[in-house]
Design a protein around this motif. Structure first.
Motif, short mmCIF file in Angstrom:
data_model
loop_
_atom_site.label_atom_id
_atom_site.label_comp_id
_atom_site.label_asym_id
_atom_site.label_seq_id
_atom_site.Cartn_x
_atom_site.Cartn_y
_atom_site.Cartn_z
N ARG A 192 0.83 -1.21 0.00
CA ARG A 192 0.00 0.00 0.00
C ARG A 192 0.87 1.26 0.00
NH1 ARG A 192 -4.13 0.62 -2.10
NH2 ARG A 192 -4.85 2.25 -0.71
N PHE A 193 1.99 1.21 0.71
CA PHE A 193 2.93 2.34 0.71
C PHE A 193 3.33 2.66 -0.73
CE2 PHE A 193 7.07 4.38 1.15
CZ PHE A 193 7.00 5.12 2.34
N ALA A 194 3.68 1.61 -1.47
CA ALA A 194 4.09 1.81 -2.87
C ALA A 194 2.92 2.34 -3.70
CB ALA A 194 4.60 0.49 -3.44
N ASP A 195 1.72 1.84 -3.46
CA ASP A 195 0.55 2.31 -4.21
C ASP A 195 0.34 3.82 -4.02
OD1 ASP A 195 -0.05 -0.22 -5.11
OD2 ASP A 195 -1.62 -0.60 -3.62
N HIS A 196 0.50 4.27 -2.78
CA HIS A 196 0.31 5.70 -2.53
C HIS A 196 1.41 6.52 -3.19
CE1 HIS A 196 -3.19 5.68 0.11
NE2 HIS A 196 -2.71 4.59 0.66
N ALA A 197 2.64 5.99 -3.20
CA ALA A 197 3.73 6.70 -3.88
C ALA A 197 3.40 6.86 -5.36
CB ALA A 197 5.04 5.94 -3.71
N VAL A 198 2.89 5.81 -5.97
CA VAL A 198 2.52 5.87 -7.38
C VAL A 198 1.36 6.86 -7.59
CG1 VAL A 198 1.49 4.55 -9.28
CG2 VAL A 198 3.40 3.60 -7.99
N ALA A 199 0.43 6.87 -6.65
CA ALA A 199 -0.70 7.81 -6.75
C ALA A 199 -0.18 9.26 -6.76
CB ALA A 199 -1.68 7.60 -5.59
N VAL A 200 0.82 9.53 -5.94
CA VAL A 200 1.39 10.89 -5.92
C VAL A 200 2.06 11.20 -7.26
CG1 VAL A 200 3.11 12.41 -4.87
CG2 VAL A 200 1.74 10.90 -3.42
N ALA A 201 2.83 10.23 -7.76
CA ALA A 201 3.51 10.45 -9.05
C ALA A 201 2.48 10.73 -10.15
CB ALA A 201 4.35 9.23 -9.40
N ARG A 202 1.35 10.04 -10.10
CA ARG A 202 0.31 10.27 -11.10
C ARG A 202 -0.30 11.67 -10.97
NH1 ARG A 202 -2.85 4.45 -11.45
NH2 ARG A 202 -1.05 3.34 -12.25
N ARG A 203 -0.43 12.12 -9.75
CA ARG A 203 -0.94 13.49 -9.54
C ARG A 203 0.02 14.50 -10.16
NH1 ARG A 203 -6.14 13.36 -7.67
NH2 ARG A 203 -6.32 11.73 -6.12
N VAL A 204 1.33 14.25 -9.97
CA VAL A 204 2.31 15.18 -10.53
C VAL A 204 2.21 15.17 -12.05
CG1 VAL A 204 4.77 15.68 -10.78
CG2 VAL A 204 3.87 15.01 -8.55
N GLU A 205 2.07 13.98 -12.61
CA GLU A 205 1.93 13.87 -14.06
C GLU A 205 0.69 14.65 -14.52
OE1 GLU A 205 2.29 9.90 -15.61
OE2 GLU A 205 1.56 10.51 -17.58
N PHE A 206 -0.37 14.53 -13.75
CA PHE A 206 -1.61 15.25 -14.06
C PHE A 206 -1.40 16.76 -14.01
CE2 PHE A 206 -5.26 17.43 -12.07
CZ PHE A 206 -6.18 17.33 -13.10
N ILE A 207 -0.65 17.21 -12.99
CA ILE A 207 -0.40 18.65 -12.86
C ILE A 207 0.35 19.16 -14.08
CG2 ILE A 207 0.98 20.35 -11.56
CD1 ILE A 207 0.24 18.77 -8.99
N VAL A 208 1.34 18.36 -14.54
CA VAL A 208 2.19 18.81 -15.63
C VAL A 208 1.48 18.70 -16.99
CG1 VAL A 208 4.37 18.39 -16.86
CG2 VAL A 208 4.28 18.18 -14.37
N THR A 209 0.80 17.56 -17.20
CA THR A 209 0.25 17.31 -18.53
C THR A 209 -1.22 17.70 -18.64
OG1 THR A 209 -0.52 15.07 -18.01
CG2 THR A 209 1.76 15.29 -18.78
N GLY A 210 -1.88 17.86 -17.49
CA GLY A 210 -3.32 18.15 -17.51
C GLY A 210 -4.16 16.90 -17.72
N LYS A 211 -3.48 15.74 -17.82
CA LYS A 211 -4.24 14.49 -17.98
C LYS A 211 -3.88 13.50 -16.89
CE LYS A 211 -4.85 14.55 -22.94
NZ LYS A 211 -4.04 14.27 -24.11
#
Lengths: 215, 215
Positions: A192-211
């Protein structure tokens, strides 16, 4: 206005990045406490979890400040809301490190883990710490490639997690049910720790790309 | 402006309340699938989880709309952000129901649960469903007393969860390690479901009183 917004957003990102470093350190110590049955290290992680909670509360306050004072719209609005989600994921990662530390304390002076799964947890711990540090640098750099790279580490974590089950189900498992219960829960905490880390990375990707990445 | 805000907020609350009913139904079906080894019910829960995800995405969009168009400040701003957190908790509750359904499908046509823990899970399932429906009514009524009442049901869940461990650790446990691993994970899914329900109730209390409950 725009400049003030960018400056405040930069500060908020810096807070989140250091929060990620905090939870990485917590998981590193919790893993050592677990593997070396180190009670004082376990207690340090338990005591210091409130700092993660406070950091999250501060980050959320700053995000509120940004929303109230700058009233961002469109992409800026989504960015600020994403930071609130990121703070929540990071706090949860801190909680999972706390759960590991509590398991180590609960069984002390006995080891929680049978020797034949210790290497798995050492590796899961290394991946978890690496993920937390990658998250920290992704938040700072907003580098989409690095953000996507986290999925690989998460796959490694999932593989290790699956292997754990194979070990426990094998006829050679001689540690009984109690140890299996501990290993099952601990394995889940790392996963679950790893899942949350990936969730954060996806948010950053969303911030940068808008998707929002879909996979 | 104020009237439009209240109207939109009311619609958003209605969406969240019905999302809570959805995840309650999902957990009810997942529990039946688990206890009655009902494959088609398990598959229904698995198929319908995307509806929960969509409902969450819609609720979040509506919250964004409120923020962008009404630019609420102070208490109103906190209320809208709280709805975003609520939507996330509810989606997670849906995921946990999904995990239960997947466990039922994975072991089909065998039962996942040994008969001597089935009554525990029947009861945990009842509490989980009751919590989801209480959350739904708390979101609609904003009644702080009802919101606080959820803590009691959560305590019952925690008691049952602890009892499960006692059952598995007892020398009479004759179902081996594999069943214990399944029971451990499933127990955690129900316990987390209840935690998220309580988290939503606390958010509602915060919206009404302006203070986040601390216990």
């Amino acid at each position: 206005m725009r400049e003030a917004y960018q400056e405040q957003l930069g500060k908020l990102a810096e807070e989140l990045a250091s929060m990620s470093t905090m939870v990485g350190t917590a998981m590193e110590r919790a893993t050592s406490a677990l593997l070396e049955t180190d009670l004082s290290l376990a207690e340090q992680v338990i005591d210091e979890d409130s700092q993660v909670d406070e950091a999250r509360a501060r980050a959320e306050e700053h995000a509120f400040g940004l929303l109230a004072l700058q009233a961002p719209v469109a992409g800026d609005l989504r960015t600020v809301i994403a930071t609130i989600h990121v703070a929540e994921d990071l706090e949860r990662m801190g909680d999972l490190a706390l759960h590991v530390a509590k398991a180590a304390r609960r069984r002390h002076p006995n080891a929680v883990l049978p020797t034949d799964v210790q290497a798995y947890f050492a590796e899961m711990g290394r991946i978890a710490v690496r993920l937390a540090h990658s998250v920290s640098s992704v938040i700072r750099s907003q580098d989409v490639e690095t953000a996507r790279g986290l999925e690989e580490a998460d796959d490694e974590m999932d593989d290790l997690h699956r292997h754990l089950f194979t070990v426990m189900m094998s006829p050679e498992w001689g540690h009984g049910v109690a140890a299996a219960v501990d290993v099952t829960l601990l394995g889940r905490f790392y996963e679950r720790f790893a899942d949350h880390a990936v969730a954060v990375a996806r948010r950053v990707e969303f911030i940068v790309t808008g998707k929002m990445p879909t996979t």
